[in-house]
Design a protein around this motif. Sequence first.
Motif, PDB file in Angstrom:
ATOM      1  N   GLY A  49       0.810  -1.207   0.000  1.00 44.81           N
ATOM      2  CA  GLY A  49       0.000   0.000   0.000  1.00 44.81           C
ATOM      3  C   GLY A  49       0.846   1.261   0.000  1.00 44.81           C
ATOM      4  O   GLY A  49       0.541   2.233  -0.704  1.00 44.81           O
ATOM      5  N   TYR A  50       1.929   1.250   0.764  1.00 44.08           N
ATOM      6  CA  TYR A  50       2.805   2.426   0.808  1.00 44.08           C
ATOM      7  C   TYR A  50       3.529   2.615  -0.521  1.00 44.08           C
ATOM      8  O   TYR A  50       3.722   3.755  -0.967  1.00 44.08           O
ATOM      9  N   ALA A  51       3.927   1.510  -1.166  1.00 48.57           N
ATOM     10  CA  ALA A  51       4.576   1.614  -2.475  1.00 48.57           C
ATOM     11  C   ALA A  51       3.617   2.183  -3.519  1.00 48.57           C
ATOM     12  O   ALA A  51       4.003   3.015  -4.348  1.00 48.57           O
ATOM     13  N   VAL A  52       2.358   1.742  -3.481  1.00 48.66           N
ATOM     14  CA  VAL A  52       1.352   2.292  -4.402  1.00 48.66           C
ATOM     15  C   VAL A  52       1.167   3.785  -4.147  1.00 48.66           C
ATOM     16  O   VAL A  52       1.063   4.594  -5.082  1.00 48.66           O
ATOM     17  N   TYR A  53       1.132   4.154  -2.886  1.00 48.34           N
ATOM     18  CA  TYR A  53       0.994   5.572  -2.535  1.00 48.34           C
ATOM     19  C   TYR A  53       2.177   6.388  -3.068  1.00 48.34           C
ATOM     20  O   TYR A  53       1.994   7.454  -3.666  1.00 48.34           O
ATOM     21  N   LEU A  54       3.404   5.880  -2.897  1.00 49.91           N
ATOM     22  CA  LEU A  54       4.571   6.597  -3.398  1.00 49.91           C
ATOM     23  C   LEU A  54       4.549   6.729  -4.915  1.00 49.91           C
ATOM     24  O   LEU A  54       4.994   7.750  -5.464  1.00 49.91           O
ATOM     25  N   SER A  55       4.047   5.688  -5.590  1.00 49.70           N
ATOM     26  CA  SER A  55       4.075   5.708  -7.053  1.00 49.70           C
ATOM     27  C   SER A  55       3.154   6.763  -7.653  1.00 49.70           C
ATOM     28  O   SER A  55       3.265   7.058  -8.849  1.00 49.70           O
ATOM     29  N   GLY A  69      -0.627  11.172 -10.317  1.00 43.52           N
ATOM     30  CA  GLY A  69      -1.525  10.111 -10.769  1.00 43.52           C
ATOM     31  C   GLY A  69      -0.774   8.934 -11.363  1.00 43.52           C
ATOM     32  O   GLY A  69       0.126   8.374 -10.741  1.00 43.52           O
ATOM     33  N   LEU A  70      -1.125   8.581 -12.595  1.00 42.51           N
ATOM     34  CA  LEU A  70      -0.539   7.414 -13.258  1.00 42.51           C
ATOM     35  C   LEU A  70       0.594   7.788 -14.201  1.00 42.51           C
ATOM     36  O   LEU A  70       1.009   6.953 -15.019  1.00 42.51           O
ATOM     37  N   ASP A  71       1.104   8.996 -14.089  1.00 42.81           N
ATOM     38  CA  ASP A  71       2.171   9.427 -14.995  1.00 42.81           C
ATOM     39  C   ASP A  71       3.428   8.577 -14.830  1.00 42.81           C
ATOM     40  O   ASP A  71       4.117   8.262 -15.829  1.00 42.81           O
ATOM     41  N   ASN A  72       3.743   8.210 -13.596  1.00 38.36           N
ATOM     42  CA  ASN A  72       4.933   7.377 -13.372  1.00 38.36           C
ATOM     43  C   ASN A  72       4.802   6.018 -14.052  1.00 38.36           C
ATOM     44  O   ASN A  72       5.788   5.464 -14.564  1.00 38.36           O
ATOM     45  N   ALA A  76       7.223   4.364 -16.837  1.00 39.28           N
ATOM     46  CA  ALA A  76       7.864   3.056 -16.650  1.00 39.28           C
ATOM     47  C   ALA A  76       7.602   2.135 -17.838  1.00 39.28           C
ATOM     48  O   ALA A  76       8.495   1.385 -18.261  1.00 39.28           O
ATOM     49  N   LEU A  77       6.399   2.173 -18.375  1.00 41.41           N
ATOM     50  CA  LEU A  77       6.056   1.292 -19.489  1.00 41.41           C
ATOM     51  C   LEU A  77       6.756   1.688 -20.786  1.00 41.41           C
ATOM     52  O   LEU A  77       6.757   0.904 -21.743  1.00 41.41           O
ATOM     53  N   THR A  78       7.315   2.871 -20.839  1.00 40.70           N
ATOM     54  CA  THR A  78       8.059   3.312 -22.025  1.00 40.70           C
ATOM     55  C   THR A  78       9.543   3.518 -21.733  1.00 40.70           C
ATOM     56  O   THR A  78      10.258   4.088 -22.557  1.00 40.70           O
ATOM     57  N   ASP A  79       9.989   3.052 -20.573  1.00 39.72           N
ATOM     58  CA  ASP A  79      11.384   3.233 -20.165  1.00 39.72           C
ATOM     59  C   ASP A  79      12.245   2.154 -20.816  1.00 39.72           C
ATOM     60  O   ASP A  79      12.112   0.964 -20.499  1.00 39.72           O
ATOM     61  N   PRO A  80      13.153   2.499 -21.726  1.00 40.99           N
ATOM     62  CA  PRO A  80      13.973   1.457 -22.383  1.00 40.99           C
ATOM     63  C   PRO A  80      14.904   0.734 -21.423  1.00 40.99           C
ATOM     64  O   PRO A  80      15.195  -0.452 -21.624  1.00 40.99           O
ATOM     65  N   ARG A  81      15.365   1.397 -20.377  1.00 41.07           N
ATOM     66  CA  ARG A  81      16.259   0.741 -19.419  1.00 41.07           C
ATOM     67  C   ARG A  81      15.510  -0.353 -18.654  1.00 41.07           C
ATOM     68  O   ARG A  81      16.065  -1.432 -18.392  1.00 41.07           O
ATOM     69  N   PHE A  82      14.260  -0.084 -18.317  1.00 45.89           N
ATOM     70  CA  PHE A  82      13.461  -1.099 -17.637  1.00 45.89           C
ATOM     71  C   PHE A  82      13.206  -2.292 -18.548  1.00 45.89           C
ATOM     72  O   PHE A  82      13.335  -3.452 -18.132  1.00 45.89           O
ATOM     73  N   GLN A 277      18.024   8.633  -5.874  1.00 47.62           N
ATOM     74  CA  GLN A 277      17.058   9.312  -5.004  1.00 47.62           C
ATOM     75  C   GLN A 277      15.707   9.522  -5.690  1.00 47.62           C
ATOM     76  O   GLN A 277      15.006  10.496  -5.417  1.00 47.62           O
ATOM     77  N   GLN A 278      15.331   8.594  -6.552  1.00 46.29           N
ATOM     78  CA  GLN A 278      14.022   8.660  -7.220  1.00 46.29           C
ATOM     79  C   GLN A 278      13.090   7.615  -6.601  1.00 46.29           C
ATOM     80  O   GLN A 278      12.733   6.624  -7.224  1.00 46.29           O
ATOM     81  N   HIS A 279      12.708   7.855  -5.351  1.00 42.53           N
ATOM     82  CA  HIS A 279      11.947   6.857  -4.605  1.00 42.53           C
ATOM     83  C   HIS A 279      10.574   6.594  -5.229  1.00 42.53           C
ATOM     84  O   HIS A 279      10.109   5.456  -5.258  1.00 42.53           O
ATOM     85  N   ASN A 280       9.932   7.627  -5.726  1.00 43.44           N
ATOM     86  CA  ASN A 280       8.594   7.469  -6.284  1.00 43.44           C
ATOM     87  C   ASN A 280       8.629   6.641  -7.568  1.00 43.44           C
ATOM     88  O   ASN A 280       7.810   5.720  -7.745  1.00 43.44           O
ATOM     89  N   TYR A 281       9.568   6.948  -8.440  1.00 42.48           N
ATOM     90  CA  TYR A 281       9.662   6.183  -9.684  1.00 42.48           C
ATOM     91  C   TYR A 281      10.156   4.763  -9.417  1.00 42.48           C
ATOM     92  O   TYR A 281       9.731   3.816 -10.092  1.00 42.48           O
ATOM     93  N   ALA A 282      11.034   4.582  -8.423  1.00 42.38           N
ATOM     94  CA  ALA A 282      11.492   3.246  -8.060  1.00 42.38           C
ATOM     95  C   ALA A 282      10.327   2.398  -7.562  1.00 42.38           C
ATOM     96  O   ALA A 282      10.223   1.206  -7.900  1.00 42.38           O
ATOM     97  N   ALA A 283       9.430   2.991  -6.770  1.00 43.65           N
ATOM     98  CA  ALA A 283       8.245   2.267  -6.306  1.00 43.65           C
ATOM     99  C   ALA A 283       7.364   1.875  -7.484  1.00 43.65           C
ATOM    100  O   ALA A 283       6.791   0.776  -7.516  1.00 43.65           O
ATOM    101  N   THR A 284       7.262   2.748  -8.482  1.00 46.31           N
ATOM    102  CA  THR A 284       6.451   2.444  -9.666  1.00 46.31           C
ATOM    103  C   THR A 284       7.022   1.259 -10.430  1.00 46.31           C
ATOM    104  O   THR A 284       6.289   0.336 -10.813  1.00 46.31           O
TER     105      THR A 284
END
Length: 308
Positions: A49-55, A69-72, A76-82, A277-284
């Motif tokens: 739940g906390y990870a969803v909140y951070l994302s 919102g769902l921007d992260n 992530a779905l278009t991130d070539p590194r991922f 230090q990108q905690h929100n994107y890392a949670a996503t």
Amino acid sequence: MTLLSTRATAAPPPRARARLRFRKEAVVGWGFVGPFVAVFALVFLAPIGYAVYLSLFQDRLIGGTSFVGLDNYGEALTDPRFWDGLTRVGMFLLVQVPVMLGIALLVALAIDSGRLYGKTFFRVSVFLPYAVPAVVASLIWGFMYGTQFGLVGNINEALGVTLPNPLSPSLALASIGNIVTWEFVGYNMLIFYSALKVVPSSLYEAAAIDGAGEWRVVWSIKLPAIRSSVVIATIFSIIGSFQLFNEPSILQKLAPNAITSDFTPNLYTYSLSFAGQQHNYAATVAIVMGVITAIIAYAVQLRGMRKG
């Protein structure tokens, strides 16, 4: 007569007694499952739940943390590194998991056959690498892979040859697969061997009466009997492959050019969170990876159940 009629009038109706009994049983039941539910909520549901909140938020240089919102998730779905890391662990899964489970199955069948001399020692020896922590195993194999200071380097120097570098960009994934296979063959062997030990001996006796050979017994009795165990081991192995982190994280210091910070999705998430230090994107990224892992594991489970 008056006393009996008074007692009959004071007694609760059957429905009230049934509800009271149900409530008592519910209280007793929650007393048993309550500790588990509390621990499950604390160590599993709360972090998710906390990870969803951070994302749903993003840290910005101007304005601080803001709701996006769902921007992260779109990023992530278009991130070539991922996707590069996900493709890499997908290739790892398709090759390493069948090899590891195949070796574990062959070892379990050999031990169960009763024709292996010293099977207790052999079983313990195969299982022993699983007791070695992943960090220690990675350090051991990383030392042996070294071309300047390790076993490969010693062989090159002693024989005057030049063996391929196991930690080169083209061989790093295969070297990690070798470490993971060495670690978990014994674990999966134990699952298969335990399943083989509960197969009724009457099936073997009937096969012997019908004149079935060893290979026919394996193919027609043993393998179908442990199908559910194979499915479980496959699901565990798939989840473990997508969670690949310890081995590349340790070997990264030995081969920084071959094992980058986005070598696997988990390593990429770690780098985003603790180095970038990108905690929100890392949670996503972690949530997206968890959903993908759950979907694939569930599909494998359905496939195995349907075949069963």
